[in-house]
Write a protein that holds these residues in place. Structure first.
Motif, PDB file in Angstrom:
ATOM      1  N   VAL A 142       0.907  -1.213   0.114  1.00  0.00           N
ATOM      2  CA  VAL A 142      -0.094   0.006   0.081  1.00  0.00           C
ATOM      3  C   VAL A 142       0.817   1.214  -0.131  1.00  0.00           C
ATOM      4  CG1 VAL A 142      -2.014  -1.344   1.019  1.00  0.00           C
ATOM      5  CG2 VAL A 142      -0.244  -0.052   2.446  1.00  0.00           C
ATOM      6  N   ASN A 143       0.266   2.190  -0.466  1.00  0.00           N
ATOM      7  CA  ASN A 143       0.991   3.574  -0.536  1.00  0.00           C
ATOM      8  C   ASN A 143       0.823   4.505   0.533  1.00  0.00           C
ATOM      9  OD1 ASN A 143      -1.437   4.293  -1.426  1.00  0.00           O
ATOM     10  ND2 ASN A 143      -0.803   5.295  -3.042  1.00  0.00           N
ATOM     11  N   PHE A 144       0.141   4.247   1.898  1.00  0.00           N
ATOM     12  CA  PHE A 144      -0.041   4.909   2.810  1.00  0.00           C
ATOM     13  C   PHE A 144       0.581   4.134   3.981  1.00  0.00           C
ATOM     14  CE2 PHE A 144      -3.631   2.162   2.046  1.00  0.00           C
ATOM     15  CZ  PHE A 144      -3.922   1.572   3.263  1.00  0.00           C
ATOM     16  N   PRO A 145       0.871   5.085   5.115  1.00  0.00           N
ATOM     17  CA  PRO A 145       1.649   4.513   6.323  1.00  0.00           C
ATOM     18  C   PRO A 145       0.684   3.724   6.905  1.00  0.00           C
ATOM     19  CG  PRO A 145       1.311   6.965   6.538  1.00  0.00           C
ATOM     20  CD  PRO A 145       0.559   6.447   5.174  1.00  0.00           C
ATOM     21  N   VAL A 146       1.373   2.575   7.471  1.00  0.00           N
ATOM     22  CA  VAL A 146       0.654   1.557   8.429  1.00  0.00           C
ATOM     23  C   VAL A 146       1.651   1.214   9.610  1.00  0.00           C
ATOM     24  CG1 VAL A 146      -0.009  -1.148   8.645  1.00  0.00           C
ATOM     25  CG2 VAL A 146      -0.006   0.129   6.400  1.00  0.00           C
ATOM     26  N   SER A 147       0.889   1.732  10.742  1.00  0.00           N
ATOM     27  CA  SER A 147       1.608   1.853  12.068  1.00  0.00           C
ATOM     28  C   SER A 147       1.025   0.809  12.870  1.00  0.00           C
ATOM     29  CB  SER A 147       1.775   3.064  12.712  1.00  0.00           C
ATOM     30  OG  SER A 147       0.478   3.632  12.875  1.00  0.00           O
ATOM     31  N   VAL A 148       2.024   0.301  14.055  1.00  0.00           N
ATOM     32  CA  VAL A 148       1.505  -0.778  14.898  1.00  0.00           C
ATOM     33  C   VAL A 148       1.683  -0.138  16.339  1.00  0.00           C
ATOM     34  CG1 VAL A 148       1.954  -3.064  15.753  1.00  0.00           C
ATOM     35  CG2 VAL A 148       2.390  -2.546  13.327  1.00  0.00           C
ATOM     36  N   GLU A 149       0.632  -0.171  17.038  1.00  0.00           N
ATOM     37  CA  GLU A 149       0.622   0.306  18.562  1.00  0.00           C
ATOM     38  C   GLU A 149      -0.077  -0.982  19.304  1.00  0.00           C
ATOM     39  OE1 GLU A 149      -1.664   3.749  18.462  1.00  0.00           O
ATOM     40  OE2 GLU A 149      -0.418   4.835  17.184  1.00  0.00           O
ATOM     41  N   SER A 150       1.050  -1.654  19.835  1.00  0.00           N
ATOM     42  CA  SER A 150       0.656  -2.687  20.756  1.00  0.00           C
ATOM     43  C   SER A 150      -0.303  -2.233  22.018  1.00  0.00           C
ATOM     44  CB  SER A 150       1.742  -3.681  21.432  1.00  0.00           C
ATOM     45  OG  SER A 150       2.477  -3.982  20.198  1.00  0.00           O
ATOM     46  N   VAL A 151      -1.205  -2.970  22.354  1.00  0.00           N
ATOM     47  CA  VAL A 151      -1.873  -2.635  23.530  1.00  0.00           C
ATOM     48  C   VAL A 151      -1.837  -3.881  24.298  1.00  0.00           C
ATOM     49  CG1 VAL A 151      -3.556  -1.003  22.175  1.00  0.00           C
ATOM     50  CG2 VAL A 151      -4.066  -3.433  22.678  1.00  0.00           C
ATOM     51  N   GLU A 152      -2.275  -3.695  25.680  1.00  0.00           N
ATOM     52  CA  GLU A 152      -2.271  -4.563  26.676  1.00  0.00           C
ATOM     53  C   GLU A 152      -3.296  -5.306  26.392  1.00  0.00           C
ATOM     54  OE1 GLU A 152      -0.065  -5.584  29.399  1.00  0.00           O
ATOM     55  OE2 GLU A 152       1.238  -4.179  28.146  1.00  0.00           O
ATOM     56  N   PRO A 153      -3.304  -6.888  26.349  1.00  0.00           N
ATOM     57  CA  PRO A 153      -4.287  -7.853  26.265  1.00  0.00           C
ATOM     58  C   PRO A 153      -5.401  -7.750  27.356  1.00  0.00           C
ATOM     59  CG  PRO A 153      -2.364  -8.893  26.447  1.00  0.00           C
ATOM     60  CD  PRO A 153      -2.049  -7.432  26.733  1.00  0.00           C
TER      61      PRO A 153
END
Length: 153
Positions: A142-153
């Motif tokens: 894809v040509n847009f940013p993909v970010s990852v923000e982990s969260v607590e389960p």
């Protein structure tokens, strides 16, 4: 290098008798199918006269990114010997619509919550998200940013 091909069938089912004689005269309903798999009922986003009870292309794009990341993450965890016992994600995609009615995604943020059996390996488990993101076929395409923000389960 090898190519992989993905074949499916899309059938528009929204002809309510008059075809596309008017913008309001037709439905956005369609069926996505592929050999040996259950069909997926699709439509457009309700903002574009779609059926809120059916999947729209924008949701499917966000879902594809989320699922791809999850599959790579689970693979990397297994290779690293980290036992993942649960994984959920609540991804959010942002699409901006232009004055001409066209639009594009400007971002997708994943919010994976991963439960592991050995919390002493939490930092190592969290670090796997970077590698999963780097390897994800969909996020790389894809040509847009993909970010990852982990969260607590």
């Amino acid at each position: 290098m090898r190519d992989h091909h993905y074949t499916l069938h899309l059938e528009w089912t929204g002809n309510h008798g008059g075809g596309t004689t008017d913008y309001r005269a037709y439905g956005r309903e369609h069926i996505l199918s592929a050999s040996g798999k259950p069909a997926i009922a699709g439509s457009s986003d309700p903002a574009f006269r779609g059926d809120a009870g059916a999947w729209n292309p924008e949701e499917l794009l966000v879902a594809s990114i989320s699922a791809c990341h999850q599959l790579w993450y689970l693979h990397l965890a297994a290779v690293a010997g980290i036992n993942v016992t649960a994984y959920t994600d609540d991804p959010v995609g942002v699409m901006t619509e232009g004055a001409d009615g066209g639009g594009q995604f400007v971002s997708v943020t994943l919010h994976p919550a991963v439960t592991i059996s050995d919390e002493a390996r939490r930092a190592e488990a969290d670090a796997l998200h970077d590698e999963a993101h780097r390897l994800c076929f969909i996020a790389r395409s894809v040509n847009f940013p993909v970010s990852v923000e982990s969260v607590e389960p």
